[in-house]
Design a protein around this motif. Structure first.
Motif, short mmCIF file in Angstrom:
data_model
loop_
_atom_site.label_atom_id
_atom_site.label_comp_id
_atom_site.label_asym_id
_atom_site.label_seq_id
_atom_site.Cartn_x
_atom_site.Cartn_y
_atom_site.Cartn_z
N GLU A 1 39.74 43.17 35.60
CA GLU A 1 40.39 42.92 36.93
C GLU A 1 42.13 41.65 36.48
O GLU A 1 42.35 41.36 37.65
CB GLU A 1 39.28 42.50 38.18
CG GLU A 1 38.35 43.37 38.15
CD GLU A 1 37.08 43.29 39.18
OE1 GLU A 1 37.28 42.11 39.73
OE2 GLU A 1 36.61 44.12 39.27
N ARG A 2 41.49 40.93 35.45
CA ARG A 2 41.72 39.37 35.70
C ARG A 2 41.97 39.04 34.24
O ARG A 2 40.57 39.11 33.61
CB ARG A 2 41.92 38.19 36.11
CG ARG A 2 40.69 37.50 35.82
CD ARG A 2 40.32 36.70 37.72
NE ARG A 2 40.28 37.73 38.92
CZ ARG A 2 39.17 38.36 39.30
NH1 ARG A 2 38.31 38.27 38.85
NH2 ARG A 2 39.47 39.22 40.67
N ASP A 3 42.72 38.20 33.57
CA ASP A 3 42.88 38.00 32.11
C ASP A 3 42.86 36.28 32.12
O ASP A 3 43.13 35.27 33.34
CB ASP A 3 44.24 38.14 31.72
CG ASP A 3 44.35 40.00 31.12
OD1 ASP A 3 43.15 40.38 31.48
OD2 ASP A 3 44.92 40.00 30.43
N LEU A 4 42.01 35.97 31.37
CA LEU A 4 42.25 34.54 30.91
C LEU A 4 42.90 34.01 29.51
O LEU A 4 43.09 34.34 29.06
CB LEU A 4 40.92 33.99 30.45
CG LEU A 4 39.59 32.80 30.09
CD1 LEU A 4 39.95 32.01 31.34
CD2 LEU A 4 38.55 32.88 30.10
N VAL A 5 42.94 32.54 29.99
CA VAL A 5 44.62 31.47 29.29
C VAL A 5 43.11 31.07 29.07
O VAL A 5 42.83 29.58 29.62
CB VAL A 5 45.52 31.40 29.31
CG1 VAL A 5 45.68 31.17 29.11
CG2 VAL A 5 46.11 33.12 29.67
N VAL A 6 42.76 30.70 28.12
CA VAL A 6 42.12 29.07 27.87
C VAL A 6 42.87 28.02 27.17
O VAL A 6 43.69 28.32 26.27
CB VAL A 6 41.22 29.15 27.04
CG1 VAL A 6 40.65 27.71 26.73
CG2 VAL A 6 40.06 30.33 27.42
#
Length: 254
Positions: free
Chosen positions: A43-48
């Motif tokens: 549903e959404r992407d993560l940037v760490v």
């Protein structure tokens, strides 16, 4: 004019798993390199972490992200991890490091403009301060002398136990103070995946603002049944290397 070449691409990238990519700014003095992690979600992407913010991270991510929304999470407030945060609509960090993102102890690209104390920090890690941080520019007209770490306002303040939900996987926020007061790790217990920021990374010395809190945080990370560690610096590594790293740190630091 800086006299530096214009880079056709600011980041080098590596696909670590089918869902995880590692991006690193490719035209920096080695001390200033840090890891940017992209995790694909349903549903959404993560940037760490978001690097120094010199090149266009959002444009680099477009082929990986497509139309999905992105949540960008800072593991802590140091300039080499928050520089690109301003480019994202969702900018999350721990409450205790929020002021350091609003008003960062930032980076200038020319040594003569470094903030007080930065040269000593660079030498503490075993590097020599460069006259110029970058070896290329990300585009024509880039202002080398005027560039500074961009400040931004976090859109969500995280606390221990909060969850970053991507739809098909979730990350628990672990408050692991020591490196900074608001350092966090992100833990996916279903995938045995851990993002550690600068609390645990290979190759370079580990720095702590608060040694007692740091030791407690290291012991907490050591107890996790992790399979893959994605740190703020260095290559990805596994459980045994994490435990060996932490054991060595705890002995060395007393």
């Amino acid at each position: 004019m800086s006299g530096l070449p214009v880079s056709g691409r600011w980041f080098r990238s590596q696909q670590v798993t089918v869902d995880i990519a590692l991006l690193v700014e490719d035209h920096l003095d080695p001390f200033f390199e840090s890891n940017v992690w992209h995790v694909r979600g349903a549903e959404r992407d993560l940037v760490v972490d978001t690097g120094n913010g010199i090149g266009d991270l959002r444009a680099e991510l477009e082929p990986l992200v497509g139309a999905r929304p992105i949540v960008a999470v800072a593991t802590h407030d140091h300039f080499d991890h928050i520089g690109g945060l301003h480019a994202f609509d969702e900018r999350w960090c721990h409450t205790a490091d929020a002021d350091g993102i609003r008003e960062p102890e930032g980076l200038a690209l020319m040594r003569m403009d470094f903030r007080a104390g930065l040269e000593d920090e660079i030498r503490w890690f075993g590097y020599e301060p460069p006259e110029l941080v970058i070896t290329a520019v990300p585009g024509e007209g880039f202002d080398v002398s005027g560039w500074r770490t961009p400040a931004t306002e976090p859109t969500r303040l995280l606390e221990e136990g909060d969850v970053v939900d991507l739809g098909d996987r979730s990350f628990e926020v672990l408050h692991v103070p020591g490196h900074t007061a608001g350092s966090i790790a992100l833990w996916d217990p279903a995938g045995w995946l851990l993002f550690t920021g600068d609390t645990a990374a290979l190759d370079d010395p580990l720095y702590a603002e608060d040694e007692d809190a740091f030791a407690t945080s290291l012991r907490r990370l050591r107890a996790l049944p992790v399979e893959l560690v994605c740190a703020g610096h260095s290559r990805p590594f596994g459980r045994e290397e994490l435990r060996s790293l932490i054991d060595e740190q705890l002995v060395t630091r007393g």
